[in-house]
Design a protein around this motif. Structure first.
Motif, PDB file in Angstrom:
ATOM      1  N   ASN A 261       8.666   4.481  -7.199  1.00  0.00           N
ATOM      2  CA  ASN A 261       7.529   5.394  -7.058  1.00  0.00           C
ATOM      3  C   ASN A 261       6.526   5.197  -8.194  1.00  0.00           C
ATOM      4  N   ALA A 264       4.679   1.867  -7.508  1.00  0.00           N
ATOM      5  CA  ALA A 264       3.738   1.972  -6.395  1.00  0.00           C
ATOM      6  C   ALA A 264       2.484   2.739  -6.788  1.00  0.00           C
ATOM      7  N   LYS A 267      -0.253   0.505  -7.985  1.00  0.00           N
ATOM      8  CA  LYS A 267      -0.840  -0.412  -6.980  1.00  0.00           C
ATOM      9  C   LYS A 267      -0.728  -1.867  -7.417  1.00  0.00           C
ATOM     10  N   ILE A 271       6.399  -6.172  -6.521  1.00  0.00           N
ATOM     11  CA  ILE A 271       7.358  -5.105  -6.768  1.00  0.00           C
ATOM     12  C   ILE A 271       8.721  -5.743  -6.977  1.00  0.00           C
TER      13      ILE A 271
END
Length: 287
Positions: A261, A264, A267, A271
């Motif tokens: 989280n 993310a 942005k 990942i």
């Protein structure tokens, strides 16, 4: 008996000294026959040339001034005249004006060797006023100049007993001790020292660089100690967290989700998802 006799003798001696001083004071205040003759002649001269000599007899001093009158070399009435009008005899009297306002002067920079053998240059400022005009005229030739010279000497004497650290940190105490010493020394001159302040302390360039290097090294050492204490506290917190996660395996998965989280929210295009090493070990055994 011996002590009583000695005390009586001392008392008699003191009384004789006091009476002698009183007689001397009375004699010093008297003008004598020739002096009174001159005063009478001066009064007659004033009466004969009255319209002209009135301008020579009447003098004026301001509110902040006092006049010390000398008649044939002796101070009249043992008290100053003024403010306002006062009269003098033109042939036998002369007077000196004394300013009662507070006067300030700068102490020139003095090269001083402190108690720990450090040479520094110190300057200051002194505020003083004359509270007894007669003493300032009769007891010292030049009260202002004498006070300036005494202030320079007192500055060197007082600071010579201080370390460099005391000189830099305790300026208020040094100013107070200087004021007390100056006030005590100038009291017979009729001068009251109201305030003494240290303006500037100049250190040699080499000493300034050494002190700066010492301060920088001290701050760096303190920063390293603080960073080491922070790492130690962080390692303890991580240890406690690992013990909590070891008691509940699902807590590790929740930690993974919180990390995803956070990634993310920034942005990022890439990942990285951590996998448990136990899953990879099962594939390694099959091979």
């Amino acid at each position: 008996m011996i002590s009583a006799t000695s005390s009586r003798a001392e008392m008699i001696t003191q009384s004789k000294q006091i009476s002698t001083e009183n007689i001397e004071d009375k004699n010093s205040g008297s003008l004598g026959c020739f002096g009174w003759l001159l005063v009478i002649i001066s009064l007659i001269f004033i009466g004969v040339t009255f319209p002209i000599t009135i301008f020579m007899c009447v003098k004026i001093v301001n509110e902040y001034e006092r006049a010390v009158i000398f008649r044939l070399g002796r101070i009249t009435d043992r008290k100053p005249k003024g403010p306002g009008l006062f009269f003098v005899l033109p042939c036998t009297d002369n007077f000196v004006k004394v300013d009662l306002r507070t006067i300030s002067f700068d102490i020139p920079p003095q090269e001083i060797l402190t108690r720990d053998s450090v040479t520094v240059s110190v300057d200051g400022v002194v505020y003083f006023r004359i509270h007894c005009p007669i003493s300032s005229v009769a007891n010292v030739s030049n009260a202002h100049s004498s006070t300036r010279l005494l202030a320079q000497t007192t500055l060197r004497n007082v600071l010579g007993t201080k370390n460099l650290a005391e000189l830099l940190s305790d300026r208020e105490g040094i100013s107070l001790s200087m004021q007390e010493a100056l006030d005590e020394a100038t009291d017979p001159w009729g001068i009251k020292v109201e305030r003494v302040e240290i303006k500037d302390v100049k250190l040699p360039q080499q000493l300034q660089r050494a002190m700066a290097a010492e301060a920088e090294a001290s701050r760096e050492a303190r920063a390293k100690i603080i960073a080491a204490e922070g790492e130690m506290n962080a390692s303890r917190a991580l240890k406690e967290a690992s013990l909590v996660i070891a008691e509940s395996p699902s807590g590790l998965q929740l930690r993974y989700l919180q990390t995803l989280n956070a990634i993310a929210a920034e942005k990022n295009s890439t990942i990285i998802f951590p996998l448990p090493i136990d899953m990879l070990q099962s594939f390694m055994h099959k091979k």
